[in-house]
Design an enzyme around this catalytic site. Structure first.
Site, PDB file in Angstrom:
ATOM      1  N   LYS A 121      41.463  39.343  49.296  1.00 51.61           N
ATOM      2  CA  LYS A 121      40.156  39.330  49.967  1.00 51.61           C
ATOM      3  C   LYS A 121      40.286  39.053  51.456  1.00 51.61           C
ATOM      4  O   LYS A 121      39.533  39.593  52.256  1.00 51.61           O
ATOM      5  CB  LYS A 121      39.205  38.325  49.297  1.00 51.61           C
ATOM      6  N   LYS A 203      42.696  48.207  40.100  1.00 51.28           N
ATOM      7  CA  LYS A 203      41.646  47.690  39.230  1.00 51.28           C
ATOM      8  C   LYS A 203      40.300  48.375  39.502  1.00 51.28           C
ATOM      9  O   LYS A 203      39.977  48.626  40.669  1.00 51.28           O
ATOM     10  CB  LYS A 203      41.547  46.184  39.522  1.00 51.28           C
ATOM     11  N   LYS A 206      33.821  46.578  41.825  1.00 58.71           N
ATOM     12  CA  LYS A 206      32.450  46.832  42.281  1.00 58.71           C
ATOM     13  C   LYS A 206      32.415  47.425  43.679  1.00 58.71           C
ATOM     14  O   LYS A 206      31.492  48.135  44.039  1.00 58.71           O
ATOM     15  CB  LYS A 206      31.682  45.504  42.332  1.00 58.71           C
TER      16      LYS A 206
HETATM   17  P1  TYM Z   1      34.136  38.580  38.598  1.00 56.57           P
HETATM   18  O1  TYM Z   1      32.689  38.465  38.892  1.00 56.57           O
HETATM   19  O2  TYM Z   1      35.014  39.225  39.601  1.00 56.57           O
HETATM   20  O3  TYM Z   1      34.339  39.348  37.232  1.00 56.57           O
HETATM   21  C1  TYM Z   1      33.677  38.948  36.029  1.00 56.57           C
HETATM   22  C2  TYM Z   1      34.590  39.189  34.835  1.00 56.57           C
HETATM   23  O4  TYM Z   1      34.955  40.567  34.774  1.00 56.57           O
HETATM   24  C3  TYM Z   1      36.368  40.686  34.650  1.00 56.57           C
HETATM   25  N1  TYM Z   1      36.799  41.919  35.310  1.00 56.57           N
HETATM   26  C4  TYM Z   1      37.540  42.869  34.725  1.00 56.57           C
HETATM   27  N2  TYM Z   1      38.081  42.953  33.490  1.00 56.57           N
HETATM   28  C5  TYM Z   1      38.788  44.051  33.204  1.00 56.57           C
HETATM   29  N3  TYM Z   1      38.980  45.075  34.074  1.00 56.57           N
HETATM   30  C6  TYM Z   1      38.464  45.029  35.319  1.00 56.57           C
HETATM   31  N4  TYM Z   1      38.632  46.049  36.166  1.00 56.57           N
HETATM   32  C7  TYM Z   1      37.701  43.887  35.699  1.00 56.57           C
HETATM   33  N5  TYM Z   1      37.051  43.524  36.833  1.00 56.57           N
HETATM   34  C8  TYM Z   1      36.512  42.316  36.578  1.00 56.57           C
HETATM   35  C9  TYM Z   1      36.923  39.436  35.344  1.00 56.57           C
HETATM   36  O5  TYM Z   1      38.224  39.130  34.898  1.00 56.57           O
HETATM   37  C10 TYM Z   1      35.904  38.406  34.942  1.00 56.57           C
HETATM   38  O6  TYM Z   1      36.206  37.872  33.676  1.00 56.57           O
HETATM   39  N6  TYM Z   1      35.971  34.035  39.521  1.00 56.57           N
HETATM   40  C11 TYM Z   1      35.217  34.824  38.556  1.00 56.57           C
HETATM   41  C12 TYM Z   1      33.865  34.232  38.238  1.00 56.57           C
HETATM   42  C13 TYM Z   1      33.913  32.835  37.796  1.00 56.57           C
HETATM   43  C14 TYM Z   1      34.400  32.333  36.548  1.00 56.57           C
HETATM   44  C15 TYM Z   1      34.233  30.932  36.597  1.00 56.57           C
HETATM   45  C16 TYM Z   1      34.939  32.961  35.432  1.00 56.57           C
HETATM   46  C17 TYM Z   1      33.507  31.761  38.526  1.00 56.57           C
HETATM   47  N7  TYM Z   1      33.683  30.609  37.822  1.00 56.57           N
HETATM   48  C18 TYM Z   1      34.621  30.097  35.517  1.00 56.57           C
HETATM   49  C19 TYM Z   1      35.334  32.141  34.347  1.00 56.57           C
HETATM   50  C20 TYM Z   1      35.155  30.755  34.411  1.00 56.57           C
HETATM   51  C21 TYM Z   1      35.018  36.198  39.132  1.00 56.57           C
HETATM   52  O7  TYM Z   1      35.002  36.397  40.306  1.00 56.57           O
HETATM   53  O8  TYM Z   1      34.732  37.155  38.195  1.00 56.57           O
END
Ligand code: TYM
Length: 336
Positions: A121, A203, A206
């Site tokens: 990032k 990957k 979004k």
């Molecule tokens: P975020 O918002 O980036 O993504 C949410 C969830 O989607 C999964 N993910 C994917 N899985 C498979 N293939 C992909 N291309 C893909 N892109 C995203 C992510 O692994 C995630 O599970 N830091 C986290 C949010 C968060 C969180 C937490 C998660 C904040 N606090 C505590 C678990 C526990 C995040 O940015 O996810």
């Protein structure tokens, strides 16, 4: 189940979050949210919209407010039942920010510097490398530890953050005495890493600038089919999962995650068929899977009072639970 859990027959706790930085992608859905829905029956589940995490990248405030609400509605539309699971918005529960600060004081600079997400990032936004982006894993550790989660269902890209969480928890327990349960990741059999349809070594995300690279869960059927038709594959004509066939591997993974079929079953199903047929089949099962979500979402977004009430209820219940661990942590650290 360990001995103590067996004695109290405690239900295991599941916790996960998602950032409200735009409509969820098929990666978010297959890697995380679809799993969340299935876990509701068996576990005590806590799911939240990680709006504090989304502050690390600039976003217009009005758009942010709307996005958090939309993300909450999307979670319900994906099948999370607020009667069965606790669904809430992170910033509505002040304990998250408080816990995040306390844990940042046990987070080594070196560990934070090694986080891939931070490196990616900050390379992407060199003009805005803020402290929040750097200490993000401490906030995430706080999210998880506040609820004493056993399992954290996430996609593969969160593995490093989970390892960080376990390390912080272990360090805290060592310094201040046993306080936190060490959580484990919970990954789907297929779909933990959904790749871009245009660049299948990256990957699915979004923020991809190429609109054809990402399926959004609110895309309509025609758009979904079109995106799958233009997915990058290879110059062979065999539907098989092996090294060097990143595009086909990704499509097989998606098909497997949606239908539950194994890779061998998929190879057999499409033996002798062309890539065109396979792409249409993948697009069709994805469109069928996402249609009810789109319809539920449209309905929910029209019911303002229901959404407001559920958002308020979720925050109140989550605050009540989070407060217990927060107070315990504060006591251990000598703050109260
Ligand atoms: P975020 O918002 O980036 O993504 C949410 C969830 O989607 C999964 N993910 C994917 N899985 C498979 N293939 C992909 N291309 C893909 N892109 C995203 C992510 O692994 C995630 O599970 N830091 C986290 C949010 C968060 C969180 C937490 C998660 C904040 N606090 C505590 C678990 C526990 C995040 O940015 O996810």
């Amino acid at each position: 189940m360990n001995e103590k859990d067996a004695v109290t027959s405690r239900r295991k706790i599941i916790l996960s979050g998602i950032q409200p930085t735009g409509t969820f992608t098929l990666g978010n859905y297959l890697g995380a949210v679809k799993n969340w829905r299935h876990l509701q029956e068996e576990y005590d589940c806590y799911y939240f919209v990680a709006d504090l995490h989304a502050l690390t990248v600039y976003h217009d405030p009005a758009a942010r407010r709307k996005a958090s609400r939309a993300a909450f509605a999307l979670l319900l539309a994906c099948g999370l039942d607020p009667e069965q699971s606790l669904v809430f918005i992170q910033s509505h529960v002040p304990a998250h920010a408080q816990m995040g600060w306390m844990l940042s004081c046990l987070s080594p600079f070196g560990d934070l510097s090694r986080m891939t997400q931070f490196k990616d990032k900050s390379a992407k936004h060199p003009e805005d490398i803020n402290a929040g982006l750097f200490t993000y894993p401490a906030l995430m550790a706080g999210d998880i530890l506040l609820y004493q989660a056993d399992y954290v269902p996430v996609g593969a890209d969160q593995t490093q953050h989970l390892e960080f969480t376990r390390n912080v928890a272990a360090r805290f327990n060592h310094v201040y005495g046993e306080t936190f349960r060490l959580p484990e990741g919970y990954f789907p059999k297929a779909g933990a890493r959904v790749m871009s349809l245009q660049e299948p070594t990256a990957k699915m995300s979004k923020s991809d600038e190429n609109a054809k690279a990402t399926i959004y869960i609110l895309d309509d059927e025609k758009t979904i089919l079109k995106k799958f038709k233009s997915a990058v594959t290879d110059s062979e004509a065999e539907i098989a999962f092996r090294e060097g066939k990143d595009g086909i591997n990704n499509l097989m993974t998606i098909y497997s995650a949606v239908t539950g079929k194994s890779l061998d079953e998929i190879t057999a199903e499409f033996a002798g068929k062309g890539y065109g047929d396979f792409k249409t089949a993948v697009g069709t099962v994805v469109a069928d899977e996402l249609r009810p979500i789109r319809e539920n979402y449209a309905r929910l977004m029209e019911d303002k009072s229901y959404l407001d009430a559920e958002i308020a209820k979720g925050a109140e219940r989550a605050a009540h639970i989070a407060e217990r661990t927060l107070k315990k942590t504060m006591r251990k650290m000598g703050l109260c």
